[in-house]
Enzyme design. Structure first.
Site, PDB file in Angstrom:
ATOM      1  N   LYS A 180       0.827  -1.208   0.000  1.00 20.21           N
ATOM      2  CA  LYS A 180       0.000   0.000   0.000  1.00 20.21           C
ATOM      3  C   LYS A 180       0.866   1.266   0.000  1.00 20.21           C
ATOM      4  CE  LYS A 180      -3.254   2.950   0.713  1.00 20.21           C
ATOM      5  NZ  LYS A 180      -4.452   3.183  -0.054  1.00 20.21           N
ATOM      6  N   CYS A 240      -3.693  10.815   1.417  1.00 19.05           N
ATOM      7  CA  CYS A 240      -2.991   9.542   1.193  1.00 19.05           C
ATOM      8  C   CYS A 240      -1.600   9.761   0.616  1.00 19.05           C
ATOM      9  CB  CYS A 240      -3.806   8.675   0.252  1.00 19.05           C
ATOM     10  SG  CYS A 240      -5.528   8.556   0.746  1.00 19.05           S
TER      11      CYS A 240
HETATM   12  N1  SAJ Z   1      -1.682  14.895  -8.829  1.00 19.54           N
HETATM   13  C1  SAJ Z   1      -0.810  15.645  -9.594  1.00 19.54           C
HETATM   14  N2  SAJ Z   1      -0.406  15.163 -10.810  1.00 19.54           N
HETATM   15  C2  SAJ Z   1      -0.873  13.980 -11.302  1.00 19.54           C
HETATM   16  C3  SAJ Z   1      -1.764  13.205 -10.525  1.00 19.54           C
HETATM   17  C4  SAJ Z   1      -2.157  13.692  -9.276  1.00 19.54           C
HETATM   18  O1  SAJ Z   1      -0.366  16.726  -9.193  1.00 19.54           O
HETATM   19  O2  SAJ Z   1      -0.488  13.637 -12.433  1.00 19.54           O
HETATM   20  C5  SAJ Z   1      -2.110  15.399  -7.497  1.00 19.54           C
HETATM   21  C6  SAJ Z   1      -3.624  15.644  -7.373  1.00 19.54           C
HETATM   22  O3  SAJ Z   1      -3.983  16.900  -7.893  1.00 19.54           O
HETATM   23  C7  SAJ Z   1      -3.816  15.547  -5.877  1.00 19.54           C
HETATM   24  C8  SAJ Z   1      -2.787  14.488  -5.464  1.00 19.54           C
HETATM   25  O4  SAJ Z   1      -1.858  14.385  -6.534  1.00 19.54           O
HETATM   26  O5  SAJ Z   1      -3.501  16.769  -5.243  1.00 19.54           O
HETATM   27  C9  SAJ Z   1      -3.363  13.123  -5.170  1.00 19.54           C
HETATM   28  O6  SAJ Z   1      -4.372  12.766  -6.103  1.00 19.54           O
HETATM   29  P1  SAJ Z   1      -4.505  11.319  -6.763  1.00 19.54           P
HETATM   30  O7  SAJ Z   1      -5.631  11.328  -7.719  1.00 19.54           O
HETATM   31  O8  SAJ Z   1      -3.192  10.899  -7.307  1.00 19.54           O
HETATM   32  O9  SAJ Z   1      -4.764  10.332  -5.530  1.00 19.54           O
HETATM   33  P2  SAJ Z   1      -5.801  10.236  -4.289  1.00 19.54           P
HETATM   34  O10 SAJ Z   1      -5.101  10.801  -3.089  1.00 19.54           O
HETATM   35  O11 SAJ Z   1      -7.149  10.751  -4.594  1.00 19.54           O
HETATM   36  O12 SAJ Z   1      -5.942   8.620  -4.174  1.00 19.54           O
HETATM   37  C10 SAJ Z   1      -4.748   7.831  -4.051  1.00 19.54           C
HETATM   38  C11 SAJ Z   1      -4.840   6.653  -5.049  1.00 19.54           C
HETATM   39  N3  SAJ Z   1      -3.550   5.994  -5.140  1.00 19.54           N
HETATM   40  C12 SAJ Z   1      -2.911   5.793  -6.331  1.00 19.54           C
HETATM   41  O13 SAJ Z   1      -3.354   6.180  -7.378  1.00 19.54           O
HETATM   42  C13 SAJ Z   1      -1.622   5.022  -6.279  1.00 19.54           C
HETATM   43  C14 SAJ Z   1      -5.919   5.683  -4.618  1.00 19.54           C
HETATM   44  O14 SAJ Z   1      -5.936   4.523  -5.461  1.00 19.54           O
HETATM   45  C15 SAJ Z   1      -5.681   5.245  -3.160  1.00 19.54           C
HETATM   46  O15 SAJ Z   1      -6.688   4.346  -2.713  1.00 19.54           O
HETATM   47  C16 SAJ Z   1      -5.729   6.486  -2.293  1.00 19.54           C
HETATM   48  O16 SAJ Z   1      -4.646   7.356  -2.703  1.00 19.54           O
HETATM   49  C17 SAJ Z   1      -5.574   6.041  -0.843  1.00 19.54           C
HETATM   50  O17 SAJ Z   1      -6.604   5.934  -0.149  1.00 19.54           O
HETATM   51  O18 SAJ Z   1      -4.457   5.748  -0.421  1.00 19.54           O
END
Ligand code: SAJ
Length: 420
Positions: free
Chosen positions: A211, A265
């Site tokens: 995880k 997360c």
């Molecule tokens: N972000 C960027 N650039 C990107 C992708 C995301 O700047 O290319 C930023 C987003 O704007 C945001 C942050 O990253 O601020 C996190 O967003 P996210 O969509 O990457 O993730 P979360 O926090 O909504 O959900 C993540 C997911 N993990 C992965 O994709 C590996 C989800 O599957 C997990 O279940 C969740 O964390 C968790 O509960 O841990």
């Protein structure tokens, strides 16, 4: 096996998971320390925003399959989905897990299965087993009796994306890490009740690390994109064009730079690895630092734009400058403002003393803690028509639809890649 299941913690993960078990006609006892949460659920309502969940909870409560309480009751399986935040200095805070262990210990009985779902540092499942063993010396646990233990214990992380939780809980594969083979087998049988994805067996430590690895992988890759954005800014290169070009290589897949990394997360979990193995986790730590620094970098750009505007308006002061902040949520097309870099940047601009026009199409009002005489929530047209400086912080769909209007503004800082 498993007719009565107890879920400890009825938040973003616990409530949907409890509800899915209940929708498969299991008797589910949901436990939460918050009386308001318990009362809301018992009325068939929900206290969080998540598509499809309201209907499922209402149906499960009406059918008598889901009931919430503040006090644990006997069950065959206990799942723990409580928060694991970090304290100052990025140290993991396991107090909610310890409290859950103390709460369920008195009602545990021979043959029970306990599963930890909370994102946790490696070794936490073993700690949980230790806390339970101390509280119930009359029962045996995996660290004492292995396969023959009275209570079996496993770690099984959730990996669902907010906004798609109900769908992903059913369809995602699950990593199941038992402290023993028996625990893994029992946990797989439990999740089989509603999971359509593969149930993949491993041990507890590997499942815990899995995880943390998934979210650290994403954090490191976003940090690479954010670092590129700062390099490209210095070299007068459009970073989004650059990434699109580089991604045409069949083995390159760079993520997108943004205003920073938010949420509960990705910005948290990598620190659990750093805390456990500080000397080895060098890239993981640096990625966190790069991503945490990005809002400050964006703020610096906004300040430079304000200085430009002031230079063109002799006699004007900070209080005369109007800054539009497009987006407050922690990522596109959600209403969640917690741990949001966009919100952090907006609050800093407010502190500069400018008039700030926040545009967040996913909320109806600013949260109470954001009350300030120089800050207001408005619509995009108003912000574009009146702002001296426009700062794009989140790439929400309504902004993409109105991109030409934003592009016409003379002072835009595009931190989210709206123009990409
Ligand atoms: N972000 C960027 N650039 C990107 C992708 C995301 O700047 O290319 C930023 C987003 O704007 C945001 C942050 O990253 O601020 C996190 O967003 P996210 O969509 O990457 O993730 P979360 O926090 O909504 O959900 C993540 C997911 N993990 C992965 O994709 C590996 C989800 O599957 C997990 O279940 C969740 O964390 C968790 O509960 O841990």
């Amino acid at each position: 096996m498993f007719d009565t299941i107890s879920m400890i913690g009825l938040g973003y993960i616990g409530l949907p998971t409890a509800t899915l078990f209940a929708s498969r006609r299991k008797k589910v006892i949901g436990v939460d320390i918050n009386q308001h949460t318990v009362d809301t659920i018992n009325q068939g309502k929900i206290h969080i925003v998540e598509p499809e969940l309201d209907m499922l909870v209402q149906a499960a409560v009406t059918a008598g399959n889901l009931r919430a309480t503040t006090k644990p009751e006997p069950a065959e399986a206990f799942l723990i989905a409580v928060p694991t935040p970090f304290t100052d200095g990025h140290k993991p805070d396991l107090s909610f897990i310890e409290a859950a262990a103390q709460a369920i210990a008195p009602v545990l009985a021979k043959g029970n299965l306990v599963i930890l779902e909370s994102t946790s540092p490696v070794g936490t499942t073993e700690k949980l087993a230790e806390w339970l063993a101390q509280a119930r010396p009359d029962l045996s646990f995996p660290q004492q009796a292995a396969e023959a233990a009275d209570i079996q214990i496993a770690y099984c992380p959730e990996r669902v994306l907010p906004g798609r939780v109900v769908h992903e809980l059913v369809s995602n594969d699950r990593v199941i890490g038992g402290m023993t083979r028996t625990a893994t087998y029992m946990a797989a049988a439990l999740y089989k009740i509603f999971v359509a994805g593969d149930l993949v067996a491993t041990n507890a430590r590997t499942a815990e690390m899995c995880k943390l690895t998934e979210n650290s992988f994403r954090d490191v890759n976003i940090a690479f994109a954010n670092e590129l954005s700062m390099i490209c800014d210095k070299l007068s290169i459009n970073v989004w064009e650059l990434i699109a070009l580089a991604n045409r290589h069949p083995r390159v897949n760079i993520l997108q730079p943004g205003a920073g990394v938010g949420g509960h997360c990705i910005a948290v979990d990598p620190w659990f690895i750093v805390d456990t193995t500080p000397d080895e986790a060098r890239i993981i730590r640096t990625a966190r630092e790069v991503n945490d620094h990005k809002p400050e970098w964006v703020l610096h750009k906004v300040k430079a734009a304000i200085v430009d505007v002031l230079a063109k308006k002799p006699g004007s002061t900070m209080a005369d400058i109007k800054v539009a902040c497009l987006g407050l949520a922690f990522k596109p097309d959600i209403d969640d403002l917690r741990e949001s870099p966009a919100l952090e940047i907006t609050q800093h601009i407010v502190q500069l003393g400018c008039k700030v026009m926040a545009v967040e199409p996913n909320i109806k009002a600013l949260p109470g803690k954001m009350t300030s005489s120089n800050l207001g929530l408005t619509v995009l047209e108003d912000a574009l028509g009146n702002a001296d400086v426009v700062c794009v912080l989140v790439k929400h769909k309504p902004f993409i639809e109105a991109v030409e209007g934003v592009r016409r503004h003379s002072q835009v800082i595009d931190a989210a890649g709206l123009f990409a």
